[in-house]
Design an enzyme around this catalytic site. Structure first.
Site, PDB file in Angstrom:
ATOM      1  CD  GLU A 179      -8.940 -56.879  56.769  1.00  0.00           C
ATOM      2  OE1 GLU A 179      -8.768 -58.106  56.616  1.00  0.00           O
ATOM      3  OE2 GLU A 179      -8.647 -56.282  57.811  1.00  0.00           O
ATOM      4  CD  GLU A 216     -10.845 -59.287  60.981  1.00  0.00           C
ATOM      5  OE1 GLU A 216     -10.051 -60.076  61.499  1.00  0.00           O
ATOM      6  OE2 GLU A 216     -11.278 -59.417  59.835  1.00  0.00           O
TER       7      GLU A 216
HETATM    8  C1  GAL Z   1      -8.452 -60.270  58.506  1.00  0.00           C
HETATM    9  C2  GAL Z   1      -7.527 -59.377  59.308  1.00  0.00           C
HETATM   10  C3  GAL Z   1      -6.248 -59.062  58.561  1.00  0.00           C
HETATM   11  C4  GAL Z   1      -5.707 -60.281  57.898  1.00  0.00           C
HETATM   12  C5  GAL Z   1      -6.752 -60.790  56.973  1.00  0.00           C
HETATM   13  C6  GAL Z   1      -6.288 -61.928  56.115  1.00  0.00           C
HETATM   14  O1  GAL Z   1      -9.242 -61.015  59.349  1.00  0.00           O
HETATM   15  O2  GAL Z   1      -8.158 -58.204  59.676  1.00  0.00           O
HETATM   16  O3  GAL Z   1      -5.321 -58.504  59.432  1.00  0.00           O
HETATM   17  O4  GAL Z   1      -5.394 -61.229  58.865  1.00  0.00           O
HETATM   18  O5  GAL Z   1      -7.847 -61.231  57.729  1.00  0.00           O
HETATM   19  O6  GAL Z   1      -7.258 -62.209  55.172  1.00  0.00           O
END
Ligand code: GAL
Length: 733
Positions: free
Chosen positions: A449, A369
């Site tokens: 994600e 990210e």
């Molecule tokens: C994303 C990140 C993860 C975790 C997640 C929580 O932005 O890559 O490590 O923090 O959010 O939803």
């Protein structure tokens, strides 16, 4: 011949306690702790005596991983240093050992040194200090096999080829000559083919062609082979082996292909952390996590967010047929030039450690990210391709219109839930690929994600919230299954995890898992589990605790039943049973849409209203008209029994660990979701308890790991004031 000697016992920690590796420098409470407590220097020391058999040999200590900035000295002299907390390193002892006792000292620094990735900004996870992986004493001939890369260039051909480059380690810079004999063996140890090569430099190429009768490595039949090497030089012999598989893996513009066959990826992210002891659980816990992901959660993919994880975990992924997205350490922040150099080295360390794992199908070569950084990410991509031309690269971003330097655009798409921030977009599970990439063409694309902080959900949250948690996971999966341009989706995340104060619920936990920190499933776990085929396992999981008044206004509707059955029957009280089919209208693309029983499907009399008697129910799953699974709910659960369930009752004697789950059950054997009373845990015999001895149940359960301290019986006694005492025995041998 080489020997690899277990070097894990007898370490003196902070000058006083004798400990065994893997070791966590500072155990933490379950939640509400101060995470700066471990952010300091810790020292380890180990005394050992030289074995005369080591004369004339190369001696090194190999550390599988220590967090972080490890500095190693021998008898007071600095001999090795390694900043990265996630990759192995060696300390060469040759020529430095003295007769009699030697002292090996290691300091590690748990502070978040901004010079070292992932540090320098905020991070949503903890980097627990300690020598948290295993250590080995390696004794070899002065010239030995350093590393080997095995490739299978025509894995889909009838007659296959193995090519390998074997790197020789020659730290004394001796003139080298001799031979390498390379033998391919199957999993039973049978020889498939053999060849030899003359040594002409410090690396040797071997090729074995025309291999017949080879089985491919695939998710349902993860066949593994070994390349066994016998090295002979004037300086002695060495033997080494590299395990590999024959497979092809490709992300294309129309999805992911494993061995040329389309496969929709269904995965979750995994952090390698555990309650109390952080990263410091060894082989069996690492292997068990892979088993949970593959066998319990029925996934075909895992992302090792956000760093290289234990080789035991990856080995087990190879054995189970669980695909892996592995990435370098980092979280949003990119540091200065020295930091970037270190990050580029992390690419090298990750890939050269793990390039033979058939389970790994993509390298993550961006800081998770982070923003675009052309020069930096050109370097990481170039190096990844140079080191391993057989795998594609990805780099996880959440930004749109990001520069596409990788082979696969890997995207954290958190659009679902954005509607709560306002804006005109209605509830949307995933954005179309080209809206995200801003490119004028379709590219290989994967969702890495979703979920997570958009909808944190605790295992003791209200049933209605948990049902929404389930729904969100299902909606994204449904969208991914429905879009041929998407290789698959990897949700956030498998297990709840401890984190910094800047994240999570203020209790230093991100309650983002589909399982809690003990790996106990929440309802959302069954969004994934229910996608397996009934031949694998019949799944029938109603998303309810079954109570008249747990949901707003009362009752259990709409009742989602996560299942791979083709029909479900609900029998409530004395009413005539009713059958329901999966909701393929709402979830047209899922392999197995849930059944959703809505208010309009039942009359008020059929399920009753607030104030009316609450009754037992039976839910039955049908396949081809035959009942295949039943779930009974009772209307009057009472705390009845304490269950103590170790994952296995036979463990190893040398610091092996096993998880033990403790659950409060009702008279029908179901977990009591809101039972929160304390239990005391005593462990006696050949093991110690990791974590505290007096704990509350959370959502009706808790767990702990125990660690063997030698051979013999182990007794676990769990006591609850109300439910009495439950005793279980295990054996360490
Ligand atoms: C994303 C990140 C993860 C975790 C997640 C929580 O932005 O890559 O490590 O923090 O959010 O939803």
């Amino acid at each position: 011949m080489r020997s690899l000697i277990d070097f894990n016992s007898g370490w003196l920690f902070e000058g006083k306690d004798e400990v065994r590796l893997p070791h966590n420098a500072l155990d933490l409470p379950f939640n509400y702790f101060d995470e700066t407590a471990y952010q300091r220097v810790f020292s380890y020391e180990k005394r050992f005596t030289v074995d005369p058999a080591w004369n004339g040999k190369e001696i090194a200590i190999v550390f599988d991983g220590a967090m972080a900035n490890a500095k190693v000295s021998l008898n007071g002299e600095a001999i090795a240093a390694h900043k990265d907390g996630y990759t192995p390193f060696e300390a060469r002892l040759t020529g430095k050992l003295k007769d009699g006792e030697n002292v090996l000292a290691v300091t590690i620094d748990g502070s978040e040194n901004p010079e070292i990735p992932p540090f320098g900004g905020q991070i949503d996870y903890l980097t627990y200090a300690g020598i948290y992986r295993e250590a080995w004493l390696r004794v070899t001939a002065p010239v030995y096999v350093g590393n080997g890369k095995v490739e299978t260039p025509d894995a889909l051909a009838d007659r296959k080829t193995v090519r390998a480059r074997i790197d020789l380690a020659n730290p004394q810079d001796l003139p080298i000559s001799g031979t390498v004999v390379a033998t391919i063996k199957d999993a039973a140890g049978k020889t498939i083919a053999t060849t030899d090569a003359l040594i002409e430099g410090d690396s040797v190429d071997v090729a074995l062609n025309g291999l017949a009768g080879i089985s491919l490595w695939d998710i349902d039949s993860p066949t593994l082979y070994t390349l066994a090497l016998n090295l002979e030089t004037p300086h002695g012999r060495d033997q080494a082996q590299f395990r590999f598989g024959f497979r092809t893996a490709e992300f294309t513009t129309d999805g992911f292909k494993l061995n040329g066959r389309a496969l929709k990826l269904r995965g979750l992210n995994r952090h390698q952390s555990f309650p109390y002891v952080g990263y410091a659980l060894g082989r069996s816990a690492q292997e068990r996590d892979a088993e949970i992901l593959k066998r319990e959660l029925k996934l075909n993919m895992v992302r090792t967010s956000h760093y290289p994880q234990s080789h035991y975990f990856l080995d087990r992924c190879d054995e189970l047929g669980l695909l892996v997205f592995e990435e370098i350490p980092g979280w949003q922040h990119i540091g200065g030039e020295a930091w970037k150099d270190e990050s580029v080295e992390n690419i090298r360390r990750m890939i050269t450690r793990d390039w033979n794992h058939p389970s790994i199908v993509i390298w993550g070569v961006r800081i998770n990210e982070s923003q675009d950084d052309h020069d930096f990410y050109q370097r990481t991509n170039t190096l990844a391709h140079e080191l391993d031309s057989t795998r594609q690269t990805g780099g996880v971003r959440y930004i749109t219109d990001s520069e596409m330097l990788e082979d696969v655009y890997t995207m954290n798409d958190f659009i679902l839930g954005q509607e709560e921030w306002g804006g005109n977009r209605p509830r949307t599970p995933l954005r179309p690929q080209q809206e995200v990439t801003g490119l004028d063409r379709v590219v290989p694309y994967m969702i890495t994600e979703y979920g997570g902080h958009m909808y944190p959900t605790k295992s003791w949250d209200q049933e209605q919230r948990q049902a929404e948690h389930v729904l969100r996971h299902l909606e994204v999966m449904n969208a991914a299954y429905g879009d041929p341009q998407i290789a698959g989706c990897i949700g956030w995340c498998a297990f709840d995890y401890n984190t910094h104060k800047d994240f999570g619920s203020g209790d230093r936990i991100c309650h983002h898992g589909v399982m809690d920190m003990f790996r106990e499933p929440k309802f959302a776990a069954y969004a994934y589990i229910s996608q397996c085929e009934p031949e694998d396992e019949v799944i029938l999981k109603p998303v309810t605790f079954w109570a008249r008044g747990e949901r707003n206004i009362g009752g259990v509707l709409p009742l989602m039943i996560l299942t791979n059955c083709d029909e479900v029957e609900l029998a409530y009280g004395n009413n005539a049973p009713k059958r329901f089919t999966p909701d393929r209208e709402a979830f047209p693309h899922l392999p197995h849409a849930p059944v959703v029983i809505k208010r309009e499907h039942l009359t008020d009399e059929e399920l009753g209203l607030w104030g009316m008697s609450w009754e037992d129910a039976t839910i039955t799953g049908y396949l081809d008209g035959k009942p295949v699974k039943t779930v009974n709910f009772i209307a009057d659960p009472i705390a009845h029994e304490l269950e103590v369930a170790p994952d296995t009752t036979e463990i190893g004697a040398e610091g092996d660990t096993v998880r033990v789950m403790i659950r409060a059950l009702d008279q029908s054997g179901k977990k009591l979701p809101f039972f929160a009373e304390p239990v005391s845990i005593e462990v006696s015999g050949a093991a110690e308890r990791l974590g505290p001895g007096l704990v509350p149940l959370r959502a009706g359960s808790t767990g702990f790991w125990l660690k063997s301290t030698g051979k013999g019986p182990i007794t676990v006694t769990v006591t609850s004031e109300r439910l009495g005492r439950a005793v279980t025995t295990l054996t360490a041998s």
